[in-house]
Enzyme design. Structure first.
Site, mmCIF file in Angstrom:
data_model
loop_
_atom_site.group_PDB
_atom_site.id
_atom_site.type_symbol
_atom_site.label_atom_id
_atom_site.label_comp_id
_atom_site.label_asym_id
_atom_site.label_seq_id
_atom_site.Cartn_x
_atom_site.Cartn_y
_atom_site.Cartn_z
ATOM 1 N N PHE A 104 1.754 -1.342 -8.688
ATOM 2 C CA PHE A 104 1.026 -0.643 -7.631
ATOM 3 C C PHE A 104 0.971 0.852 -7.920
ATOM 4 O O PHE A 104 1.972 1.457 -8.306
ATOM 5 C CB PHE A 104 1.728 -0.842 -6.284
ATOM 6 C CG PHE A 104 1.616 -2.224 -5.725
ATOM 7 C CD1 PHE A 104 0.585 -2.561 -4.862
ATOM 8 C CD2 PHE A 104 2.548 -3.200 -6.066
ATOM 9 C CE1 PHE A 104 0.487 -3.842 -4.337
ATOM 10 C CE2 PHE A 104 2.456 -4.479 -5.540
ATOM 11 C CZ PHE A 104 1.418 -4.807 -4.677
ATOM 12 N N ASP A 105 -0.192 1.436 -7.674
ATOM 13 C CA ASP A 105 -0.270 2.879 -7.476
ATOM 14 C C ASP A 105 0.451 3.181 -6.162
ATOM 15 O O ASP A 105 0.672 2.281 -5.340
ATOM 16 C CB ASP A 105 -1.737 3.298 -7.416
ATOM 17 C CG ASP A 105 -1.918 4.726 -6.978
ATOM 18 O OD1 ASP A 105 -1.385 5.623 -7.637
ATOM 19 O OD2 ASP A 105 -2.570 4.936 -5.931
ATOM 20 N N TRP A 106 0.793 4.458 -5.939
ATOM 21 C CA TRP A 106 1.509 4.806 -4.702
ATOM 22 C C TRP A 106 0.575 5.445 -3.679
ATOM 23 O O TRP A 106 0.247 4.851 -2.660
ATOM 24 C CB TRP A 106 2.685 5.740 -5.030
ATOM 25 C CG TRP A 106 3.516 6.059 -3.822
ATOM 26 C CD1 TRP A 106 3.520 7.219 -3.095
ATOM 27 C CD2 TRP A 106 4.446 5.188 -3.162
ATOM 28 N NE1 TRP A 106 4.388 7.139 -2.036
ATOM 29 C CE2 TRP A 106 4.975 5.894 -2.055
ATOM 30 C CE3 TRP A 106 4.877 3.891 -3.398
ATOM 31 C CZ2 TRP A 106 5.907 5.351 -1.187
ATOM 32 C CZ3 TRP A 106 5.818 3.339 -2.533
ATOM 33 C CH2 TRP A 106 6.328 4.071 -1.443
ATOM 34 N N ASP A 107 0.139 6.678 -3.934
ATOM 35 C CA ASP A 107 -0.665 7.422 -2.958
ATOM 36 C C ASP A 107 -2.025 6.756 -2.748
ATOM 37 O O ASP A 107 -2.770 6.533 -3.696
ATOM 38 C CB ASP A 107 -0.876 8.863 -3.427
ATOM 39 C CG ASP A 107 0.410 9.668 -3.406
ATOM 40 O OD1 ASP A 107 1.037 9.744 -2.336
ATOM 41 O OD2 ASP A 107 0.790 10.227 -4.464
#
Length: 218
Positions: free
Chosen positions: A10-13
């Site tokens: 997953f990407d975060w932001d």
């Protein structure tokens, strides 16, 4: 259990953490400190996901090159002053717990700094759910494939069993460069049209839709 994708990165932001507005405002406030023109919202949104200094060079092109480090310090000051008010998108903890329970291995690949990611994980209580994480200040920034290559190598999962999930074209380009499949969410920084142009497996509009897709196809 026969999972299509053993590793979910997953990407975060803008993907798990609803921080797009906070990042945009912090870029704008930092530029204002330097007496620079107002940074348009769309330009600030476009650079989310990149490493900080590369992002600022695109978002604030008027600044002399030798001053971007100063601008980065100003950005961090504004960001850390308000990020405690930011939360996960609704349903994210339940989604991640369900994925882990089904046998998926979870990781994060982000343009944040190590400090920024560690503080965010601590803030929202998710640290124990991810087996591995990579940040832009400890490896190459997106869309270079190094982040994903390192995560796959660390966890021993091949590219065809790995899926990148993110809200920006930088995430999708990262996946393409690393040879993995990609899934896009359109509730973060980049719009649906931009995301669809890079042909992810799907473009999803909320966390329940993401959960449903992963349950059916993941």
């Amino acid at each position: 259990m026969n999972l299509n994708y053993e590793l979910l990165v997953f990407d975060w932001d803008g993907t798990l953490f609803d921080s797009t507005a906070c990042i945009v405002k912090s870029i704008q406030l930092a530029a204002r400190e330097f007496g620079l023109p107002e940074v348009p919202v769309e330009r600030a949104r476009h650079v989310i996901g990149l490493g900080l200094e590369p992002a600022l060079k695109i978002a604030v092109p008027e600044l002399p090159a030798e001053r971007y480090r100063e601008l980065a310090h100003a950005y961090r000051r504004h960001y850390f002053a308000t990020v405690h008010e930011v939360t996960l998108f609704e349903g994210v903890p339940e989604l991640l717990q369900a994925l882990q329970a089904r046998g998926h291995r979870l990781a994060v690949a982000t343009g944040k700094s190590r400090r920024g990611l560690d503080e965010a994980l601590e803030q929202v209580g998710l640290r124990g759910l991810f087996e591995a994480t990579r940040t832009a200040d400890e490896t190459a920034s997106k869309p270079h494939p190094q982040m994903l290559h390192e995560l796959m190598d660390e966890l021993g999962v091949p590219a065809h069993r790995s899926l990148m999930i993110g809200d920006t074209t930088h995430d999708l380009q990262l996946a393409a460069n690393a040879g993995t499949a990609a899934l896009a969410v359109a509730f973060g920084a980049h719009g649906e049209g931009e995301l669809r142009a890079l042909q992810p497996l799907a473009v999803l509009h909320d966390v329940p839709a993401l959960a449903g897709w992963l349950k059916s196809h993941g």
